[in-house]
Design a protein around this motif. Structure first.
Motif, short mmCIF file in Angstrom:
data_model
loop_
_atom_site.label_atom_id
_atom_site.label_comp_id
_atom_site.label_asym_id
_atom_site.label_seq_id
_atom_site.Cartn_x
_atom_site.Cartn_y
_atom_site.Cartn_z
N GLN A 184 0.74 -1.14 0.02
CA GLN A 184 0.13 -0.64 -0.01
C GLN A 184 0.45 0.83 0.08
O GLN A 184 2.33 1.40 0.77
CB GLN A 184 -0.83 -0.55 1.56
N PHE A 227 5.13 6.77 2.35
CA PHE A 227 5.06 5.84 2.51
C PHE A 227 4.59 4.61 2.26
O PHE A 227 3.28 5.18 1.99
CB PHE A 227 4.50 5.54 4.06
N TYR A 280 1.13 5.53 1.49
CA TYR A 280 -0.06 5.94 2.26
C TYR A 280 0.56 7.69 1.91
O TYR A 280 1.67 7.83 1.67
CB TYR A 280 -0.08 6.09 3.64
N GLN A 294 1.56 11.33 4.45
CA GLN A 294 1.09 12.10 5.47
C GLN A 294 0.82 13.75 5.20
O GLN A 294 2.42 13.94 5.65
CB GLN A 294 1.52 11.51 6.77
N PHE A 321 5.31 -0.03 7.69
CA PHE A 321 6.36 1.56 6.59
C PHE A 321 7.07 1.37 5.85
O PHE A 321 8.23 0.90 7.44
CB PHE A 321 5.29 2.43 7.32
N GLY A 322 7.59 2.06 5.12
CA GLY A 322 8.67 2.44 4.87
C GLY A 322 9.39 3.32 5.20
O GLY A 322 9.04 4.07 5.76
N THR A 323 10.51 3.88 5.25
CA THR A 323 11.18 5.07 5.41
C THR A 323 10.53 6.34 4.89
O THR A 323 10.66 7.75 5.28
CB THR A 323 12.53 5.36 5.47
#
Lengths: 114, 113
Positions: free
Chosen positions: B33, B88, B35, B37, B103-105
């Motif tokens: 996925q 992310f 996302y 922010q 989540f990735g960085t």
């Protein structure tokens, strides 16, 4: 309504205080989550509730105590926190715990521990 | 147990240009996925791509997935100032194969008006 509401938006507390973070959703979701996010880092999972039962605790220190009073509410009780616990605390919900489900996030509570 | 590494870490482009962000992960996944922010706010789901899909579109977003290379990319076309945010990727399995959204960085995208 796809909203997850978190209160308060900001919280400052001393290391001896007891406070609570609140999270509410009215989407009928049966999974709810707490995440911790430090500045410029990704969110890290803390707890997962499924059908009001604690499903996952990611080895979080006991000074963080989650509670799910009903299917719409999720609390995070804080006690004797350390300055390094200062972070953005995010609540999320999803239809159920199935990992393919989209998670809906609240705006977060920015916590400062002095 | 972070799964995804994203690059670049930060990206600044002029409004109207396209933005591409990349995500690499370590273990097999069922889905991935993306996302968004906005600064100091909650995350908003953008798109989900399953492991048997190679490409997916949603409005100005295009996501690709290459499971052989364990990588995904997010393309935002015709960028707008409102696209300024952190992005992310998130896998459904962590490095140990546990089912949880990991989540990735993240990539911090700045759109210059």
């Amino acid at each position: 309504d796809t909203e997850v509401t978190q209160t308060p938006k900001h919280l400052v507390m001393g290391m001896t205080n007891k406070k609570s973070l609140k999270c509410e959703q009215h989407m009928g979701h049966r999974a709810m989550y707490w995440y911790k996010q430090k500045a410029k880092k990704p969110p890290e999972l803390m707890f997962v509730y499924s059908y009001e039962k604690l499903s996952i605790n990611e080895s979080v220190p006991s000074r963080f105590s989650p509670e799910c009073p009903n299917s719409s509410l999720l609390n995070l009780h804080l006690h004797a926190l350390q300055p390094e616990d200062s972070a953005l605390y995010l609540c999320a919900s999803s239809q159920d715990i199935t990992i393919q489900n989209i998670q809906y996030f609240g705006a977060g509570t920015r916590l400062s521990v002095l | 147990s972070q799964q995804g590494e994203e690059d670049p870490q930060a990206l600044s482009i002029q409004e109207g240009e396209n933005a591409t962000m990349n995500c690499s992960y370590k273990t097999s996944i069922n889905n991935l996925q993306w996302y968004r922010q906005n600064s100091g706010r909650g995350l908003v789901h953008l798109i989900l791509i399953r492991s048997n899909e190679r490409e997916k579109h949603s409005g100005r977003l295009r996501v690709t997935l290459d499971t052989s290379k364990k990588s995904s990319s997010l393309l935002i076309t015709a960028s707008r100032a409102a696209d300024t945010a952190s992005y992310f990727c998130a896998t459904d399995l962590d490095n140990f194969g546990n089912e949880k959204l990991t989540f990735g960085t993240g990539t911090r995208l700045t759109i210059i008006p």
